[in-house]
Design a protein around this motif. Sequence first.
Motif, PDB file in Angstrom:
ATOM      1  N   ASP A 317       0.863  -1.179   0.000  1.00  0.00           N
ATOM      2  CA  ASP A 317       0.000   0.000   0.000  1.00  0.00           C
ATOM      3  C   ASP A 317       0.901   1.230   0.000  1.00  0.00           C
ATOM      4  N   GLU A 318       0.342   2.355  -0.426  1.00  0.00           N
ATOM      5  CA  GLU A 318       1.134   3.582  -0.412  1.00  0.00           C
ATOM      6  C   GLU A 318       1.361   4.059   1.021  1.00  0.00           C
ATOM      7  N   ILE A 319       2.508   4.665   1.240  1.00  0.00           N
ATOM      8  CA  ILE A 319       2.854   5.193   2.555  1.00  0.00           C
ATOM      9  C   ILE A 319       2.514   6.672   2.589  1.00  0.00           C
ATOM     10  N   GLY A 320       1.720   7.092   3.557  1.00  0.00           N
ATOM     11  CA  GLY A 320       1.356   8.494   3.678  1.00  0.00           C
ATOM     12  C   GLY A 320       0.093   8.663   4.497  1.00  0.00           C
ATOM     13  N   HIS A 321      -0.223   9.880   4.854  1.00  0.00           N
ATOM     14  CA  HIS A 321      -1.397  10.144   5.676  1.00  0.00           C
ATOM     15  C   HIS A 321      -1.937  11.534   5.372  1.00  0.00           C
ATOM     16  N   ARG A 347       3.945   6.851  18.049  1.00  0.00           N
ATOM     17  CA  ARG A 347       4.513   5.537  17.748  1.00  0.00           C
ATOM     18  C   ARG A 347       3.434   4.460  17.778  1.00  0.00           C
ATOM     19  N   ALA A 348       2.562   4.539  18.793  1.00  0.00           N
ATOM     20  CA  ALA A 348       1.468   3.555  18.899  1.00  0.00           C
ATOM     21  C   ALA A 348       0.513   3.672  17.713  1.00  0.00           C
ATOM     22  N   LEU A 349       0.192   4.902  17.328  1.00  0.00           N
ATOM     23  CA  LEU A 349      -0.704   5.116  16.185  1.00  0.00           C
ATOM     24  C   LEU A 349      -0.051   4.632  14.898  1.00  0.00           C
ATOM     25  N   PHE A 350       1.235   4.905  14.748  1.00  0.00           N
ATOM     26  CA  PHE A 350       1.972   4.483  13.554  1.00  0.00           C
ATOM     27  C   PHE A 350       1.974   2.957  13.434  1.00  0.00           C
ATOM     28  N   ASP A 351       2.238   2.266  14.550  1.00  0.00           N
ATOM     29  CA  ASP A 351       2.258   0.794  14.537  1.00  0.00           C
ATOM     30  C   ASP A 351       0.880   0.216  14.228  1.00  0.00           C
ATOM     31  N   GLU A 352      -0.165   0.972  14.582  1.00  0.00           N
ATOM     32  CA  GLU A 352      -1.519   0.527  14.278  1.00  0.00           C
ATOM     33  C   GLU A 352      -1.847   0.766  12.801  1.00  0.00           C
ATOM     34  N   GLN A 353      -1.353   1.875  12.257  1.00  0.00           N
ATOM     35  CA  GLN A 353      -1.669   2.206  10.859  1.00  0.00           C
ATOM     36  C   GLN A 353      -0.924   1.311   9.871  1.00  0.00           C
ATOM     37  N   TYR A 354       0.356   1.019  10.155  1.00  0.00           N
ATOM     38  CA  TYR A 354       1.172   0.273   9.197  1.00  0.00           C
ATOM     39  C   TYR A 354       1.548  -1.101   9.752  1.00  0.00           C
ATOM     40  N   SER A 355       1.420  -2.092   8.911  1.00  0.00           N
ATOM     41  CA  SER A 355       1.893  -3.431   9.267  1.00  0.00           C
ATOM     42  C   SER A 355       2.653  -3.994   8.075  1.00  0.00           C
ATOM     43  N   ILE A 356       3.898  -4.429   8.326  1.00  0.00           N
ATOM     44  CA  ILE A 356       4.723  -4.994   7.270  1.00  0.00           C
ATOM     45  C   ILE A 356       5.046  -6.447   7.643  1.00  0.00           C
ATOM     46  N   THR A 357       4.829  -7.345   6.711  1.00  0.00           N
ATOM     47  CA  THR A 357       5.082  -8.760   6.946  1.00  0.00           C
ATOM     48  C   THR A 357       5.870  -9.332   5.771  1.00  0.00           C
ATOM     49  N   THR A 358       6.616 -10.388   6.041  1.00  0.00           N
ATOM     50  CA  THR A 358       7.345 -11.104   4.988  1.00  0.00           C
ATOM     51  C   THR A 358       6.921 -12.563   5.002  1.00  0.00           C
ATOM     52  N   HIS A 359       6.933 -13.148   3.833  1.00  0.00           N
ATOM     53  CA  HIS A 359       6.520 -14.548   3.702  1.00  0.00           C
ATOM     54  C   HIS A 359       7.390 -15.220   2.644  1.00  0.00           C
ATOM     55  N   LEU A 402       2.871  -4.737   2.718  1.00  0.00           N
ATOM     56  CA  LEU A 402       2.682  -3.573   3.580  1.00  0.00           C
ATOM     57  C   LEU A 402       1.219  -3.154   3.515  1.00  0.00           C
ATOM     58  N   LYS A 403       0.572  -3.082   4.679  1.00  0.00           N
ATOM     59  CA  LYS A 403      -0.816  -2.646   4.768  1.00  0.00           C
ATOM     60  C   LYS A 403      -0.877  -1.282   5.452  1.00  0.00           C
ATOM     61  N   ASN A 404      -1.691  -0.397   4.900  1.00  0.00           N
ATOM     62  CA  ASN A 404      -1.881   0.944   5.451  1.00  0.00           C
ATOM     63  C   ASN A 404      -3.349   1.086   5.833  1.00  0.00           C
ATOM     64  N   LYS A 405      -3.634   1.084   7.135  1.00  0.00           N
ATOM     65  CA  LYS A 405      -4.994   1.273   7.628  1.00  0.00           C
ATOM     66  C   LYS A 405      -5.196   2.765   7.877  1.00  0.00           C
ATOM     67  N   ASP A 406      -6.126   3.381   7.162  1.00  0.00           N
ATOM     68  CA  ASP A 406      -6.321   4.824   7.267  1.00  0.00           C
ATOM     69  C   ASP A 406      -6.611   5.239   8.712  1.00  0.00           C
ATOM     70  N   ILE A 407      -6.076   6.387   9.115  1.00  0.00           N
ATOM     71  CA  ILE A 407      -6.235   6.855  10.501  1.00  0.00           C
ATOM     72  C   ILE A 407      -7.714   7.033  10.842  1.00  0.00           C
ATOM     73  N   SER A 408      -8.538   7.391   9.866  1.00  0.00           N
ATOM     74  CA  SER A 408      -9.971   7.564  10.143  1.00  0.00           C
ATOM     75  C   SER A 408     -10.618   6.248  10.561  1.00  0.00           C
TER      76      SER A 408
END
Length: 586
Positions: A317-321, A347-359, A402-408
């Motif tokens: 996902d795109e990185i940004g807010h 930092r807590a909000l950032f970790d909630e918004q973005y999650s990066i995983t490898t497989h 990479l997943k970007n969960k919108d702050i809203s």
Amino acid sequence: MSKKSKRPFRPAGKVSRLTFTDEERADPELEKPLKKAEKAADKLEKAQEKIPKKKHINKERTFDVKTGKAKVRLYFEETDKPKPPSKLSHSFKTIPQRELLNKIHKEIREGEQDNVGVEAAHKTEQGMEFGARRIHSAYRSHKLKPYRNLAKVENQTVKVEVNYLYKKSLRDNPKVSTNPISRWQQKQAIKKQYMANRYGKGAKSPHQTAKNTKTAVKKTTSTTEKITQFVVRNKKGILIALGIGAVLMFLISTISSCSIMMEGGFQSIVGTSYTSEDEDIIAVDDDYTLLERALQARIDNIETEYPGYDEYQYHLDEIGHNPFTLASYLTAKLQVYKRSEVQDELRALFDEQYSITTHEEIEVRYRTETRTDTWTDEEGNTHSDTYTVEVPYDYYILHITLKNKDISIIADSHLTGEQYEMFSVYMETQGNKSYLFEGNIYAPNMGEYTDYDIPPDALTDPAFAALIHEAEKYLGYPYVWGGSSPSTSFDCSGFVCWVLRESGVYNISRTTAQGIFNQCAIIPPGEARPGDIIFFTGTYASSGAVSHVGIYVGNGMMIHCGNPIQYASVNSTYWTQHFYAYGRLD
């Protein structure tokens, strides 16, 4: 609640307009208001043409004299579609549903702490409900646009046509123009007669309107002259009475309501404004952007962090807010915040918004190898035979997601009911500080989206027509980071990928702006044509050179997912500074 007088629209599909004689057209005193009236009527006709139409079957019965039989002919008649219900009436219908949903969410929230699965499902559901509400609101706004435009043009037409009739009456009755009271009453009489003739049950022709207006003016003139004579005779007494009344009214209103008005106005502004200092709001947003850049740097160096793989596949996902979303969230939750005090919260909000995983994925693949067999026959002669074989081997692929969960979405599940209401207010008003993030294209556009009429000759290309037909369905949809479908709304690359695919123009899977660029042939700007893709760089900290993408529609215009989805000029200062290239998909 005060009641406003309502004026009906002109009959559906019809636009009546004033007509002018050759004498009126030749009169220099009427030239300017006459031209304005004609121009307004032209605009009204165009606005009326854009109202959605519907067809229904009508019957026409005729009688054939020769055969003595009646005939019935069926034919289609086109009429205007009625305007959808107002936003207010729509809101009243949905209030019971929202109250029921809020009650259900409250009951679930009270028991969800005991079950992680229930909590996760509940938060997901709330996020989807929030996104659906925003998208539905944008869709309604798009559907109502032609009706809003017609009402606006309608009001302008009434104003200029009444003004023309007023100017004409001044020319025909010069004595009235010398008295301010007469002029005001005269104009009101003209407007009343105009509205009755234009929209009343017994609507008359333009010539009848002029005739009735002239009669109304004469009546007004007679009445006004009598009033004027009375005022002149009793001028001194009337002025003293008016003066005393004005002073009394001023003192009473000042004592009883001035403080209340000031207090109410002040509370209204404060209650919808960001309460932190501008410097802290901007600095905190910069800190959040630094966290995003660090995340981007990690993705850029992922192959160094995980070496030795045959292939790396990125699903990003795109990185940004949206900077106003961040400021609204922090204000709703913390009220007033300082830069040094919110680093843990960021930092807590950032970790909630973005999650990066490898497989890791291991595929069994085959490669061709050449082999030679050598042997000696009974007579001692040496022979060799060369051949190829398919040899299996392990092929290692690393998938990076990479997943970007919108702050809203996070706000809907992490704020209390009262905090979320304040968050919504701050988002609506931009904290009364819309100047904070000027130039940021991902900050929400507080006005309506920018529309544009595609030239008809460009739509003769079937592929481009299909592209625009699909793209314009989503005008007004909000920008949502990572969004790639109407159910979630879109980001810039998600919008372009969806339109290309769903229109049937080009089968493309979900990818980033850079990923779309990698599939295009580069086109010189002078050769760009409607339907080409336009790319921009440096609009935010992106993984590749390309950070934003839109669809070029010709004449220096593009349709793109800014905030919201809208048309924009590619020749504006901002887009010119960030222009990267044109591309064409074959």
